[in-house]
Design an enzyme around this catalytic site. Sequence first.
Site, PDB file in Angstrom:
ATOM      1  NE  ARG A 322      44.251  26.400  -3.944  1.00  0.00           N
ATOM      2  CZ  ARG A 322      43.086  25.855  -4.291  1.00  0.00           C
ATOM      3  NH1 ARG A 322      42.120  25.736  -3.426  1.00  0.00           N
ATOM      4  NH2 ARG A 322      42.896  25.440  -5.539  1.00  0.00           N
ATOM      5  NE  ARG A 358      49.320  24.372  -3.506  1.00  0.00           N
ATOM      6  CZ  ARG A 358      48.442  24.856  -4.377  1.00  0.00           C
ATOM      7  NH1 ARG A 358      48.081  24.124  -5.414  1.00  0.00           N
ATOM      8  NH2 ARG A 358      47.904  26.036  -4.214  1.00  0.00           N
ATOM      9  CD  GLU A 457      50.119  22.577 -10.055  1.00  0.00           C
ATOM     10  OE1 GLU A 457      48.984  23.065 -10.079  1.00  0.00           O
ATOM     11  OE2 GLU A 457      50.920  22.781  -9.116  1.00  0.00           O
ATOM     12  CG  ASN A 480      42.064  24.439 -10.639  1.00  0.00           C
ATOM     13  OD1 ASN A 480      41.174  23.718 -11.053  1.00  0.00           O
ATOM     14  ND2 ASN A 480      42.144  24.822  -9.382  1.00  0.00           N
ATOM     15  NE  ARG A 491      44.047  28.762 -12.152  1.00  0.00           N
ATOM     16  CZ  ARG A 491      44.574  28.137 -11.114  1.00  0.00           C
ATOM     17  NH1 ARG A 491      45.662  27.397 -11.265  1.00  0.00           N
ATOM     18  NH2 ARG A 491      44.038  28.196  -9.937  1.00  0.00           N
ATOM     19  CB  CYS A 528      43.535  18.787  -5.164  1.00  0.00           C
ATOM     20  SG  CYS A 528      45.106  19.319  -5.848  1.00  0.00           S
TER      21      CYS A 528
HETATM   22  C1  PEP Z   1      45.321  23.315  -9.563  1.00  0.00           C
HETATM   23  O1  PEP Z   1      46.132  23.919 -10.272  1.00  0.00           O
HETATM   24  O2  PEP Z   1      44.446  22.549 -10.022  1.00  0.00           O
HETATM   25  C2  PEP Z   1      45.340  23.494  -8.110  1.00  0.00           C
HETATM   26  C3  PEP Z   1      44.591  22.772  -7.312  1.00  0.00           C
HETATM   27  O3  PEP Z   1      46.136  24.471  -7.583  1.00  0.00           O
HETATM   28  P1  PEP Z   1      45.812  26.043  -7.604  1.00  0.00           P
HETATM   29  O4  PEP Z   1      44.378  26.201  -8.048  1.00  0.00           O
HETATM   30  O5  PEP Z   1      46.056  26.521  -6.226  1.00  0.00           O
HETATM   31  O6  PEP Z   1      46.794  26.540  -8.615  1.00  0.00           O
HETATM   32 MG    MG Z   2      47.889  24.838  -9.459  1.00  0.00          MG
END
Ligand code: PEP
Ligand code: MG
Length: 608
Positions: A322, A358, A457, A480, A491, A528
């Site tokens: 990240r 990323r 995503e 996520n 979230r 991920c």
């Molecule tokens: C996700 O969105 O699942 C992800 C891995 O990225 P982040 O949690 O950094 O948004």
């Molecule tokens: Mg994400």
Amino acid sequence: MPTPLSLHLGTLLKMVSVKTEIAQDTLLIGIGASPGIAIGQPFQVDRVRMVTVERRLAREEVAGEVDSFLEAVQLSKQQLEEVKAAVSDAEMAEHLYIIDTHLLILEDQMLVDDTVALVRDELINAEGALKRTLDKFRQVFDRIEDEYLRDRRTDIDSIGERLMRNLMGQTQQSLCDIDRKAIVVAHDLSPADTMQMNRDKIIGFVTDVGGRTSHTAILARSMGIPAVIGMETISTIVPRGTLMIIDGSSGMVILNPTEETLQAYQEKKAAYEKRQTEYLSFTDLLAETIDGHRVVLRGNVELADEVPLAQRYGAEGVGLFRSEFLFLNRPVPPSEEEQVQGYRAVVEAMAPHSVTIRTLDLGGDKFVPEINLADELNPAMGLRAVRFSLKERRLFKAQLRAILRASAFGQVRMMFPMISGIAEIRDCKAILAEAQKELTEEGAPFDAQMPIGIMIEIPSAAIVADMLASEVDFFSVGTNDLIQYLLAVDRGNEHVAYLYEPLHPAVLRALRSICQAARDAGIPVSMCGEMAADPFYSQVLLGLGFNELSMNPPDVPRVKQILRQTTCQQAELLLEKLLLLKTASEVSRYLEREMASRFPDIFGTPFS
Ligand code: PEP
Ligand code: MG
């Protein structure tokens, strides 16, 4: 006799701690710095700050004071060289750079020259002069906004303390002297202290100060010593001989536990250790199903320091770096050069495995006020991630150049977050092509074959995954966010958390179509998001056809354990059944029953 009210607070605390039996089950909360449970008695380490006295020198005293100071510098160097020489453990050897950092601080001209100048020019004694110089250093560090860099102030503190003790002729209590199993209780511990810890004797430690990214915390994690830090006053309140329990996962410390609590924690500790041993025995085993299907398990990493942990748990590379963590809490974004060094450190440490970097995912819940992200009513759907990068093209290109340059040092994959459709990935690739062209013209080496992937995503990306698949070399599913957007559930909002359901039929269908698109295009598909880290879902993800999963490193063995006891056919059959169910709770109940009956030790007795 002074009345109790007139007693100095410190004396009062000492009286309470020495004379009064501490209440049973006294619970103290700190920061869980290194997971695991330790039960034992404290070993108090005296690292209380020394009292220094500043005084004015007579002219004839100056030479003697300068000599004493320079001797203290030499002695400190010699002591650190001895710590270095005594570290034989290969695992610890990789942390010797911390001692080297301390040696470098001792060689810092400002530290030495400024102190000597204060003695010579202002006629201040060496103790007082050193204190003034160290205070100046500390002030500089305190002004740094970046948490990681600010935590490096502890390096100044620990080297300053060593130097001061040597100057004042005091010997430092060594952790090597501990001759019984104990939990070290200290105001602070330096990385050098931590490295000297004998793992047979020191079963855990607690400190008043410290942040999760301090070197001491990092070392504790990599040595597997349970630790709770940032407890503010614990070093002054634990009476000698008190039985204490520390839980490095939750950050809890219990003093003087009742029989019942003690027994509960002994059981918890035994279960934790049994699991850890079982897990570590998986490190060298492949993540392979009974019928020989390989799934690559990688680690999610935010800082280079976390790489040894990923390796220890058997992660085959970094599946999500990240990069925005390099940009957080600092006044200005890191330069291209600084980024190259940051990425290169991770890439070289992880060799021969690959590192998936990323590009910036700022915005949403990751704010960087300094980068001028406007206040938005709905940041999760606002100018975040690749949308922000495509607007701030200069910043974006500098990052792409940095990632490309880092690719000259190992296996790098680049990944764009929050891609919503074809137009965005084409825009990103156009800027990437410009960066490649520039570097070629400058003669800077990079991997021209570096794989380019995207995070899936956003629901629109999931729906056009078949089109996107022909544009990229791999997919990585970020559950996520994907779940948040698919189900319209923030979230981070506890009020709608009950609706955040990874097993919602809509999520399963979306995952199935993403995997199908990747399979049809012949590209690998990874996950991920946090869903990848939970062994409860491992069979479902195997059934869906994920080739790679990336997660917090300590979760790697737990997932591997499930995969190694499953066949692909079992997983596919299970998935077929789940896909027929109509609500998330039906899916969840079915899976709970299935997992409990297949893995009773892990998921408990079957549900009725
Ligand atoms: C996700 O969105 O699942 C992800 C891995 O990225 P982040 O949690 O950094 O948004
Ligand atoms: Mg994400």
